[in-house]
Design an enzyme around this catalytic site. Structure first.
Site, PDB file in Angstrom:
ATOM      1  N   HIS B 198       0.756  -1.170   0.189  1.00 40.40           N
ATOM      2  CA  HIS B 198      -0.098   0.050  -0.097  1.00 40.40           C
ATOM      3  C   HIS B 198       0.962   1.448  -0.019  1.00 40.40           C
ATOM      4  CE1 HIS B 198      -3.201   2.925   0.738  1.00 40.40           C
ATOM      5  NE2 HIS B 198      -4.156   2.103   1.121  1.00 40.40           N
ATOM      6  N   GLU B 327     -12.167  -2.789  -3.815  1.00 34.98           N
ATOM      7  CA  GLU B 327     -12.400  -1.206  -3.704  1.00 34.98           C
ATOM      8  C   GLU B 327     -11.529  -0.484  -4.759  1.00 34.98           C
ATOM      9  OE1 GLU B 327     -12.550  -1.495   1.224  1.00 34.98           O
ATOM     10  OE2 GLU B 327     -10.471  -0.791   0.260  1.00 34.98           O
ATOM     11  N   GLU B 343     -14.984   5.522  -2.183  1.00 38.19           N
ATOM     12  CA  GLU B 343     -14.411   5.524  -0.717  1.00 38.19           C
ATOM     13  C   GLU B 343     -14.176   6.748  -0.370  1.00 38.19           C
ATOM     14  OE1 GLU B 343     -11.452   2.680   0.207  1.00 38.19           O
ATOM     15  OE2 GLU B 343     -11.056   3.567   2.130  1.00 38.19           O
ATOM     16  N   CYS B 423     -10.465   3.254   8.244  1.00 39.11           N
ATOM     17  CA  CYS B 423      -9.531   4.394   7.625  1.00 39.11           C
ATOM     18  C   CYS B 423     -10.014   5.353   7.403  1.00 39.11           C
ATOM     19  CB  CYS B 423      -8.800   3.684   6.495  1.00 39.11           C
ATOM     20  SG  CYS B 423     -10.063   2.984   5.391  1.00 39.11           S
TER      21      CYS B 423
END
Lengths: 653, 653
Positions: B198, B327, B343, B423
């Protein structure tokens, strides 16, 4: 049951060009192809769709039977219900003998019956997974085992094979199987007070009852229907005893009870829920048993479920199933076109349900839906070459979306060689080879002709009815009734919902008979020449405006055929066309296209495609230019037989 | 780097009523609420969404730190990156001190720094999962571990806290952490030639470089960017060595390499792919490093990715992410409104990216997108009470669909208390408390004012700029520039894409300055009174017609605010309204509604709802009656703060 006063139907020979082609295709291509696949002798690739279950190029379905019979070494391979591929194929072959005697095929099917008899255990049990690898778990995990579903499919095949060939062994296997189930299930102490996770045995036992007249089988079918959902934790409890983690099918334990139609008793269930194929198989069993027992709760449930499906959960093509998750229906009016499921088996099963509803009541709507399935949603499941199949039948497809948007990865845009879960190919084959059994319904007092599939039919008392037409392309339907013994009977002809305008003459004279529940009834006492002229004008259709997905769109239908736009005929993107519904489409039959189809040309306006440099969002004042153009449409069932590309049934207008 | 000739920005005080309310909300409600949640002291329920990961009512995020520091007993709980919830919260708190000194909060955050210092290992490593439960697996499964992502989030917080409070320890932790990473990663023999699954460390190291001037950190960030995708099997090989089945996050191993943006080197990647938040975090890091290093390949990639997102993959609200699976973004122009993801974190990250792009080039489009996120896609992530959050931000929602169609189960229609993967809440909090840092960009030769958020700003040479307005509700923007030392500088004002019409006066005189790349530049040498009048007429917008989902629809925008229809104001179903785009909507500010919002009333025609007895499909000749009515629209960011119901941004017309 009242004895019908109408002449009994003895034989139907299909003469329809359209259906003869399909039925010959099944004999010449589909049956040999599927037999080769199930014997692992075909060079195929299995679609990487959600039902794949990790299977490679092998079906192993026949091998499983041989292993269980002790004729081969090895383990079971495939889904717990892998046997049913063979049984449905056997059933399809059995029906084919009615129009195509084939000694070579007969040799194969007779041997297959012998193999199945060898595989069956002494107590009648037959499910190769459990016989080979899990003998201690028989009937212990019915949520997932499909054992009664599997045996049900054999019973259907055995009955069909017996009816077609007189092979007693094929019926004996079925009887022994039903007795095994009867010995293990029921309300008596010591028996299992449960049912299979997948309905099927109910309709199969009803069919066995029809051929044997053994009331125990009908009673057992009735028991399964009444018991369903009475103890909603039945599966959970079985799973616990069996060992909670020992799933037979991954992820099946997490499905809600509604998936199995086991959340509540049928009589309490107000709307259809869960796995679409389970729904229509259950409904078919309900309709059989309701008719034979007169159970009012069941009859009411048949009506309730029928209405919920047909009025609120069915695509215009007859497809059913709005989501890939659980291959399921969702909720009333939720009919997305691009993420839908519309499994071929659900349309095949809906045809079963419609036929049984016609046996309960002479209502044209049942014939309408049957026709819708036969010419659209079910037939779409097979390619014109008979060797490629759809599991999922979308009403809007885009290869790019299927490849790159995971929410649409279940939507194939080209038919596949085969599937890990190969339920659909043989299911459609058995529907096609038995379509002669779907044309007439003999009620208490009438012969109903509810399908316009040309045929010669023979009834008792030497009555013959010959229906000639060029349906579905033309709407002129002729009946030549020979009735030399001057038997008096009612003859009911369905007037389709899509043909509110029609002309009907008897021996050249117009009739003024009224439509009763979708049928016109004629009193027949002589030989008669009947001519029906149906309204074959092209219709622009719309959805009930409770359907979000179709709002502002139109689907185009001519006769029973729902049309689709394909990228093969029209420059993509298809959503950039606006159909001009005020202009009359042109129609032409093209014998050279797609094995012969009626083609529609529809006037449309097409927006000039925005540049990739055009901002993603602009004011509507800056609309792109529109140009006059023509959209070419082909029958939905025939889509995806040319180059890969977009397809859409619902079009902007 | 050239030294700028424009005056340096020293301080911004936000005076905007709109943003002051949000920033006070964060101080008064959001920070205390989130702190309570992370300390497991709040009575919350965690949304059963796809990110839930089976978490119950506990966050355990602070407890993980205490356990790793040896101050508590227990195991790690939650996602591998659970620590980042605390760090993002700390960063949000740090920014809040710039406008709200709070001694009690400062006590908490100082103690938190102490706790984090205690948790950090001697070599600088900090990731509580590995410290507590998997000490032998440090840096051994970077595909899933999020270790550099986690430490990156601390580095951001540490830098912010140091900048806000001067707390040296907070910076020392970050430096030690970066040194640890530098010791373990890089092209040298013996170091790991890899990167985190990530992206985040790249932007974090750049920020650390900004505060420390230590070139090693910039170089390391650059290394991570160049190395990414060079060895596409890096993660696979690590997983094998680590033990293939020992996943840290279930299902992550099956994600394609594109999910991690690790399928090919950045310079070769033509379109954005994969997990949307990874995309925008990576882009932000790329933009930092490209600017500081002048790396032309990286600069080109920044432009390429920016254009692909903004021109082909972004919703009109600024939301990004077209599918819940991974996502992720999908493909160009694939922007479904009802199954989308969008998101909150992706919009927060896109704001970061836009700000960095403004640092690279003075282009109004970057300010346009930043504004779009601030007033729509990002802000939508939090309820008006500051205690409920969206992870997914749909543009079309229906509670029935979310409940009953599994393809939409990820779309909540009411904001949740908290998430298993939490998050978003703190990410949005840190954006809001730092929004003062998003208003000006000082380029080589100009001060750019690219946001119309009222503020008082102080620059070098005693220059002050006071911007007053009632934005986003009114379009009158006033600048009062005090420049007593008569410093000559260029002042650039963004002219938003939504306001092609505008009036600009300087000391009452009209200017005829031209727009250059979205900015008007004024030469300032004195104190000046500037007035900008933006076009606040309501705009009916459309999508580029390559977008299937929005074809034939309109979205309505006024100033930067995108509007939505909610069932709270309009009788469902919302798809039954056709907006009359030829009629002018009425606008009124309602101080009593939704904490004060501008409300639009739009003329529309509404079809009378078909009866449930109306057939599902009928001829379009039988269209239901249409009635004149009015659709009431509220700002998209404010939806779902009243009763649960349908919502739609794109409306039929």
């Amino acid at each position: 049951m009242k004895v019908s006063t109408a002449p009994k139907l003895n034989k139907v020979e299909i003469t329809s060009d359209f259906w003869r082609r399909y039925r010959q295709l099944v004999v010449k291509e589909v049956l040999p192809y599927q037999w080769a696949v199930m014997n692992d002798e075909a060079d195929i690739s299995i679609a990487a769709d959600p039902q794949n279950n990790g299977q490679d190029k092998n079906s192993h379905a026949v091998a499983n039977l041989k292993i269980a019979a002790g004729k081969m070494k090895g383990h079971h391979y495939g889904f717990p219900f892998q046997d049913t591929d063979v049984y449905k194929w056997l059933e399809a072959a059995a029906y084919s003998f009615s129009y195509h005697q084939d000694a070579d095929l007969k040799k194969i099917t007779d041997s297959l019956i012998d193999l199945i008899a060898d595989t069956q255990e002494d107590d009648g049990y037959l499910s190769t997974l459990f016989q080979i690898d899990e003998p201690k778990r028989k009937f212990k995990r019915l949520q997932q085992s499909h054992e009664l579903y599997t045996m049900g499919h054999y019973i259907e095949a055995g009955v069909a094979y017996y009816n077609a060939t007189g092979n007693q062994k094929s019926l004996d296997i079925a009887v022994k199987m039903a007795d095994c189930i009867d010995n293990n299930f029921g309300s008596d102490d010591g028996k299992i007070h449960g049912y299979d996770g997948h309905p099927e045995i109910e309709l199969a036992l009803s069919r066995l009852y029809e051929v044997t007249n053994e009331a125990r089988y009908l009673k057992l079918a009735h028991y399964f229907l009444n018991q369903r959902g009475q103890n909603p934790d039945f599966f959970d409890k079985q799973n616990e005893v069996d060992g909670i983690e020992r799933d037979l099918i991954v992820n099946m334990r997490s499905m809600p009870r509604t998936y199995y139609l086991a959340a509540e008793p049928i009589k309490d269930q107000q709307t259809v829920q869960g796995h679409a194929v389970r729904v229509v198989y259950l409904c078919t069993g309900m309709a059989y048993v309701a008719r034979y027992t007169g159970d009012k709760d069941l009859l009411a449930a048949c009506d309730r479920f029928w209405n919920d499906i047909v009025k609120r959960q069915m695509y215009i093509t007859g497809n059913i199933g709005s989501t890939t998750t659980g291959e399921a229906v969702t909720y009333d009016y939720d009919l997305p076109n691009d993420t839908m499921y519309g499994e071929t088996c659900a349309s095949v099963g809906m045809s079963f349900f419609a036929r049984q509803m016609l046996n309960i009541k002479a209502k044209g709507e049942y014939g309408d839906v049957l026709e819708k399935e036969l010419f659209n949603g079910a037939l779409s499941g097979m390619s014109l070459d008979g060797k490629h199949f759809f599991y999922v039948n979308p009403l809007e497809a885009d290869p790019k979306a299927s490849k790159l948007n995971p929410g649409k990865s279940h939507v194939l845009t080209q038919r596949a060689d085969w599937f890990g879960c190969a339920c659909c190919p043989a299911n459609l084959a058995r529907l096609i080879t038995s379509v002669d059994q779907y044309l007439y319904t003999v009620t208490d007092d009438a012969i109903l002709s509810h399908q316009f599939i040309a045929n010669n039919a023979e009834f008792d008392n030497e009555i013959t009815i010959s229906q000639t037409n060029n349906f579905p392309w033309d709407g002129e339907i002729k009946y030549d009734i020979k009735n030399h013994n001057n038997i008096a009977f009612k003859f009911g002809i369905r007037i389709p919902a899509w043909s509110q305008n029609f002309e009907l003459t008897v021996n050249g004279n117009e009739t003024n008979a009224e439509i009763v529940d979708g049928f016109i009834y004629l009193d027949i006492t002589n030989s008669e020449a009947i001519e029906l002229r149906l309204d074959m004008t092209t219709k622009f259709m719309r959805s009930n405006n409770r359907v979000n997905a179709d709002y502002g769109k139109t689907a185009i239908q001519r006769g029973p055929i729902v049309y689709a736009a394909e990228e093969a005929d029209n420059e993509a993107p298809l959503w950039n066309y606006k159909v001009e519904t005020a202009k009359t489409p042109s129609y032409e039959y093209d014998a050279s296209l797609l094995n012969g189809v009626g083609v529609l040309n529809v006037k449309a306006r097409k927006q000039v495609l925005d540049s990739i440099d055009t901002p993603l969002y602009t004011r509507i004042a800056d609309m792109p230019e529109e140009k006059e153009t023509t959209l070419t449409l082909v029958p939905y069932y025939s889509w995806a037989n040319r180059s890969d590309g977009q397809m859409s049934v619902w079009l902007n207008k």
